[in-house]
Each structure stands twice: as C-alpha cells, then as structure tokens.
Design an enzyme around this catalytic site. Structure first.
Site, short mmCIF file in Angstrom:
data_model
loop_
_atom_site.label_atom_id
_atom_site.label_comp_id
_atom_site.label_asym_id
_atom_site.label_seq_id
_atom_site.Cartn_x
_atom_site.Cartn_y
_atom_site.Cartn_z
N SER A 1 0.97 -1.20 0.10
CA SER A 1 0.05 0.29 0.37
C SER A 1 0.74 1.35 -0.17
O SER A 1 1.86 0.99 0.68
CB SER A 1 -1.05 -0.27 1.27
N GLU A 2 0.46 1.84 -0.80
CA GLU A 2 1.89 2.98 -1.50
C GLU A 2 1.80 4.23 0.06
O GLU A 2 2.63 4.77 -0.65
CB GLU A 2 1.36 3.44 -2.08
N ASN A 3 1.14 3.87 0.93
CA ASN A 3 1.45 4.93 1.71
C ASN A 3 2.51 4.75 2.64
O ASN A 3 2.59 5.33 4.39
CB ASN A 3 -0.29 5.52 2.23
#
Lengths: 218, 235, 235, 218
Positions: free
Chosen positions: A46-48
């Site tokens: 998840s890119e966060n």
C-alpha cells in the site's frame, strides 16, 4: 457475456505468482486480493507505507494510525513492514513491486494510459498513479472495454491527459485480455461467450487477432 | 543539555515566527498522521497567503481544510485533493492555486530538499501534463524528467513519541510523509503524543534524529478516521 | 508463505549465479558491518574481473581485501582506500582501477540506484577532480554537479537480525551502507546473525523491508575491529 | 609562540555554541571535544551514522558494531541516534550540521580547500571530506600556518587538487585566526606572542591586516 467485476479480478489473479509483491489500485484491482489461487501467497503493498496489508480491522482492532492508500482502515499481516512515503515510492519507482494492477479511462496502442483527469470536470489529482505506472515493469490495467455509450476505451491514441507514456503492456477488460506491443493491440483471450467480432467492433485502436482466440477459463 | 531540549511550552510558541506568504510543509496522508493541533494554531493565528506542501488538503472541517474558509492558503502542492467542497469551490473559482504533483515525486522532492539535492531525475510524469516545462533526458534508453526539490520556511510534523532532544518515533502508517517533511523545514515543529527522557528511545529505532527538529510539543489528538472500514469479528 | 521465505541452505547457494565481470555492491564501513562470509564465498568461488562498489576495500587479510591476491577485483568504486598493502601495490602498478567517490555521493548513488532515480545533483565535488566530465549546473545561485546512480548485479549485505521474509534490522553503526546496498542489487543476498520467524520483528522497527531481499543466510562472524580504542574503566 | 595542537583545539572550542551539532575531522579537530566550555553542550556527528558520539569504550563496553568515522571503537551518549550512510550525509549535505571542523593541506583566498590528495603520493581517497565542505555553512579549517620547510599553506591559489571550491570562510592555524572574504585573507587574531610580521611573512595569499590585531585569549 461480459465479465463481471469479480470475474475480471479472478482473471487477473491467474497472473499472480507465489511470492509476488503486488500493488492493487482502488476499485476492481482491490478485488484481486480475494482470488489469490490456493497454495499461493502474495504480499500487498500500500503506497502510503505498508508492505503486507491485511484485511479490514474488527471493531476492536480499529486504529486511526493504520490505513491503506484509499484511506480505509486496515490491518497488517504477520511479517509486514511499515515505512515512510519516500521509501514506499523508492520501492515502487525502483521497480521492486512485481505486479501493479490499476484502473484507467483509456489506453492506446503505444501503451499510453490516461486515468487521472477529465478536463472540465473536477480534478482530484494523480495520487500515486503516475509513480506506479512509471515504476513497474509488470502492469495490468483493468477497465471496461467501452463506455456505457459504446465508445471504445482502447484507442489509437489517448484523448485525455496521460498518466504515463508507453508503460502499459497488458489490459484486461470485461471482454478481452489484450497485450500491447509494437504499436498495436493483440487479442490474447476473450471473455466466455464473447465473439471476436464484438471485441473488434469495440476496439478503436489497431487490433491484431490471431487465428485462434481462446476463451478465458476460470 | 539545555541546548538540545526542543520542548516548547505552548502551541503559540511552537508556531511563533510563521508569517504571511510563507511556505509550510506538512506531514500526513489523508487525515492519518497529520499535525492537527499545529494546523489549528495556524488557523488561530490567522496567517494568510500560505503556500502549503502536503499530500492532501484535509476535509472541510478537519486537517488543512480548516485553513480554507478564511482563505489562509494561497497555493497548495499536493498529489490528491478532493473530499472537500470548499477546496473545490475555491479551485474552480481560481481563488486557490493547485500544483498537482505525483505522490512519489512529492515525497522525493521533500527528501531532496532536506538532503541538499536541488534536483533529481524520475520517470514519473514523463509524457504527461506534469512534465510540462521540465527538462527531459534519456538515461540508459529510457526517458526521465527533472524535478526540483522543495523546502519550507516551516515544516509541521506529527510523530508518536519523541525524547526531549527531538528524536522521533512514528507509529504505523501515520509515519507517511512526516519524516521527509521534518528534514525540509527551515524551522521544523513537531507535535507528539508523548515526550520521554533522552535514552528511553533505542538509538537504532529512532526514525528521525533530533538534528532536524527545532521545536517539540506534546498534544492531544482527535485522530479522525476518513474511511472507517471494519469487518465483523467472526470473519 | 513459501514464496516469501528467503532463507537459503548454504553460502554456495547464497552466491549462486555470480559470474566473472559482474558488479557487486557491498555494505560495510571499514570492517564494521561487512558481509564477511559472503566475501569469503566469492574468494572460494574464484570469480574474477569484478567491479566492486563499497566504501572501503577491507584490509590485507580481511574483508574485501582477501579478493585482491588472486586479482578477483578489476575495479573498485570507493571513498577511502588504504590500510592495505596489496591494494596499494595493485593500484600503483595499474592492475586495479580505482574510482574515488565522495562518501555521501556514494551512499546517495546506491540509494538512487534502488529508487529508480538515474541521476541527481549535488554540491559535493564541484570544482574538484570528482567533477571532471560531469555536468555542472546552477540552482538558486549555487553550483552543483550531476551524479548518476549505481546498480549491482549482486548486492551483498550484513544485517543483525532478519525474519524469514527478509525483513532486516541492523545493529548500531554496523548499519552504514548496508540498507542502501540492499536496494541496489538485481540479486540481493543478506547474511545475518539471527533469523527469526515473521512477526517477531515490529513492523515499525524494520530498517529494510523484505521486498529488497532475494536470499538470506545465517552465519557466524569474526567482526574484526580495525582501530581498537579503549579507555580505562575509572575514567 | 605558535599554538600547540591542544591550543588550536581550545581556540576552536570558543566558537562552539550551546546546542550545536558538530562534525569533527580526524587529528586536531577531534581534540576540540575535550574543550567544550563549561555549561555548554554540543552533540558530535560521526558520518558513518551516529549522532551523539561519546567517549571511547571501556574494555567491557567494547563493541565491534560501534565505531566512529575514523574506524575507532566508540560509545554513544544518552539520547544518541543511529542511522544509515545516506541519512548521515543527507544531514551533512542538507546543511543540518551547525559546525564542521577539519584539517587541510592548503586553503586559498577564494575559500578553496585542498585536503585529500597529493599527486605522486599514495591516494587514499576523500572519504566524507568533500561532502562535509560542500554541505556546511560553518566550517573551521585547522592546520599549521606553514610547512616544516616554511612554505605557506595560505595561498593565492591552491596548488593541490581541491576538496572543495569556495567553501571555506574561517581558518585557525598555529599562528592566527583568519577569515576569508572577498578574495582575501583577513587577520582576525594572532597567537599569543606571535607578531603580525611573522604572520604576514608566512601568508602567501593576500592578507588584510587591521590596525589592531588582538591576541587570542584562552
């Protein structure tokens, strides 16, 4: 018949391999996680800043400090790691994610993708989409083959502002699985019961149709 | 070590020196890990004409969104804006300048700003509207664009724990942009849930060394959830 | 999760696929935090013509220095070489190519290599022999040079602990170049003092996520000290 | 009389301020840590990845994983932090270190410094020196004013390969404290008992001498 959203996700899931690190976009791509083949494991990025995203939390597990890129509360699997945004995108932009699945408004025969902006409508921004398409070698775009009005989304050239240039090689629509190479679309598979003619009719960009186009199997 | 004690006594002191038309870099992703009380202090001060660099701009009544009604933000550099009616209104009316920047490029621009790197090349955005006016260059057969770094007059950061020297530890995905923001402010202000004594944090586990931190304050946090998604506990 | 279990059974397996004339990026600073058993395996294999990227080149009989007698290293990219008689002899005789790179630039080149950044600008080395042949450019009134990133066919890394998925934790100043090296190898091989089960490392405290790690092996280490400096315990 | 190594370190230490993060090079600069004024605290940065370097370890504390940039075994003070080399040089190159003290072979009137290489002799490399001089705003160079043969090290132009260009503003030698600005050396202070004439004689680059040149006091 055109594939359902779930069937699109199921067909994408067949492209997974054991040990893949995968980034799934919002919408249909998210559903892919539900169809990982038996005996195979993938880890969701998840890119966060989370590698090893798990399912939604129970009420008891709910934690405001634990969200995914869609800002939904999530959990982490055993063996997950958490890091900052620069590290997360170093991972993505450095080509370390094995497979990226994301939606689009349009793709074209040169592998261009438009997915973040419709001029004149509200502009919300590209988030991490430009990084994801530029950083990954292995991307699958999922979308409907045509708009509700029957306008093809597989074009000779994208008409909307691009998210990325020349970076898409595989598209899975509700009608077909298509590869992009040498400036053309190539029909690999068709949805069960969907004719080649129907796909040809709804594909505006040049489409190479081999003699035999197998049906997808689930 | 008085010289290294970064703790300040009030939010007013924490944001002292912030003036109209300055640039503020803010940590946070959505409403997760945002310096909510430092933002509230900016609202209270009424500082105007700010350029804000942040992945998002909060929602109508929380986070950076609360700076919109009084038009305190002149320009925002962000990757994703939305979830915010007043933002939309101001943007459509041309009252608010919006510079959309890919999320990874934004994180890297902040890091570069703090690390003495004025510019770098990235494939992200090549051939898109983001590339307009930027230098393009080929390396090893692939095209890239040059992106310049970002620095702020102030950086506002939310961490979980800190020691008095400003060594920071973040919790879960509330880390996000905060460590990079912390490096890129001329004045870096950090608010945390807990301040401990030096030595209580293991040196190997510190996410942000205190050298980047100028002011530190302990606050209490609402930590609003933007998308509350739960499963039933028997699943 | 068989697909994520990075543990291999032997050092031979750990370095399988390393061939003559490849580029190897190595972690370590001096003799601290060096992948000593992986280096020993390269010596045993007898691989030749290697380009080695490492801050230093070990000493005569330990670390990367042990690859010198059989002339296994063709070229070294390092910031500081010395403490090594055979190295000096080969360099002076023109048998060994040496590319001196400032320490910070070297670290950043490795990080950039792993992060998809083909080049960046830095003030370091401007106006010095390091700048020769490199593009110079002014940003905001100051001069910078452009440095390109480094990638390796292999990266060899020493960490303290790892879980089976390759999530790494480093100990004290043995961290140094190891995290950057880990990101920059096409094949990244890590040796550690202890392998634990997934879940035993706190997700917030992992220094290098397992996505960068291809092979993992537990070894025993001499950990030689280069400059043994002590004070008497009553000081 | 010319300053001893310890006196040079003592004079440099007078430039410290409470709360300074300081990077000290090998040799005389290292000695500065011994003369931090009473009631003042500084934190030492070691570029291999340690902020808050302490004294040498006792036999019991000795740890091969705990060294400084000179590869000596060290300890960490309470409140120290440890990080990787990229982070360490982000700190240095990003200008976050308040004071850097390092030695040199030569400096010149334009603030150039040569400190890492004597052609024809063994080349050991620049280590972190080029990063340190390029990254810091506040640098003090410590060195002897002239070589054993009486050759000035304060030159109109450096003769050796440069470590950095235009980055040095302050030099403390065994004879004088000198500022560099507008392409000239400026004599700020002289060592106790050393005459202005002696300093002028041993300064090859243009030296501005004010009417009154105070002696250093310790």
């Amino acid at each position: 018949m055109a594939l359902s959203r779930e069937q699109i996700a199921m067909r994408v899931a067949q492209e997974l391999q054991d040990g893949y690190y995968v980034n799934l976009g919002i919408g249909i791509p998210t559903l892919v996680a539900n169809y990982v083949p038996e005996g195979m494991e993938v880890m969701l990025q998840s890119e966060n800043g989370l590698l090893g995203m798990g399912q939604f939390p129970t009420e008891d597990e709910l934690d405001a400090d634990m969200i995914n890129a869609g800002k939904q509360t999530v959990t982490a699997i055993t063996g997950a790691s958490i890091f900052d945004s620069a590290e997360s995108f170093a991972m993505i932009r450095g080509g370390h994610v094995d497979l990226t699945v994301l939606g689009a408004f349009e793709v074209d025969v040169n592998g261009n993708i438009a997915s973040y902006m419709i001029p004149g409508k509200l502009i919300k921004g590209m988030g991490g989409a430009m990084d994801l398409v530029a950083g990954a070698d292995n991307i699958i775009v999922t979308m409907t083959h045509a708009s509700k009005h029957g306008d093809s989304k597989l074009l000779p050239a994208c008409t909307l502002p691009l998210t990325g240039k020349g970076c898409i090689k595989k598209v899975l629509t509700d009608l077909a699985f298509i590869e992009i190479k040498e400036g053309k679309f190539h029909l690999l598979e068709r949805a069960p019961g969907v004719s080649v003619e129907e796909i040809v009719k709804l594909t505006a960009g040049e489409l190479v149709v081999p003699e035999n186009v197998p049906e997808m199997s689930f | 070590m008085a010289g290294f004690d970064k703790v300040v006594a009030s939010y007013e002191e924490a944001m002292a020196g912030l003036e109209d038309n300055m640039t503020v870099i803010a940590g946070g992703f959505g409403l997760c890990g945002i310096p909510e009380n430092l933002i509230a202090e900016i609202k209270r001060k009424g500082t105007k004409g700010l350029t804000v660099v942040s992945n998002n701009c909060g929602v109508d009544d929380f986070g950076l969104g609360i700076l919109l009604p009084e038009r305190q933000i002149k320009k925002i550099v962000a990757s994703y804006v939305g979830e915010n009616a007043e933002f939309e209104r101001q943007m459509m009316a041309g009252e608010l300048e919006v510079e959309l920047t890919p999320q990874g490029t934004l994180a890297e621009k902040m890091r570069a700003g703090g690390a003495g790197i004025p510019a770098f090349f990235t494939a992200t955005g090549y051939g898109t509207p983001v590339a307009e006016g930027k230098e393009e260059r080929e390396f090893d057969g692939r095209m890239y664009i040059m992106e310049e770094s970002i620095k702020g007059d102030f950086a506002i950061v939310k961490a979980w724990k800190a020691d008095r020297y400003g060594n920071l530890v973040f919790r879960k995905t509330a880390r996000n942009f905060n460590p990079m923001a912390a490096t890129a402010g001329k004045v870096t202000v950090v608010e945390v849930e807990e301040i401990v004594e030096p030595g209580e944090l293991c040196p190997d586990e510190i996410h942000t060394p205190g050298i980047y931190v100028d002011r530190l304050i302990q606050g209490s946090f609402e930590k609003r959830i933007e998308q509350r998604t739960v499963r039933s506990s028997d699943q």
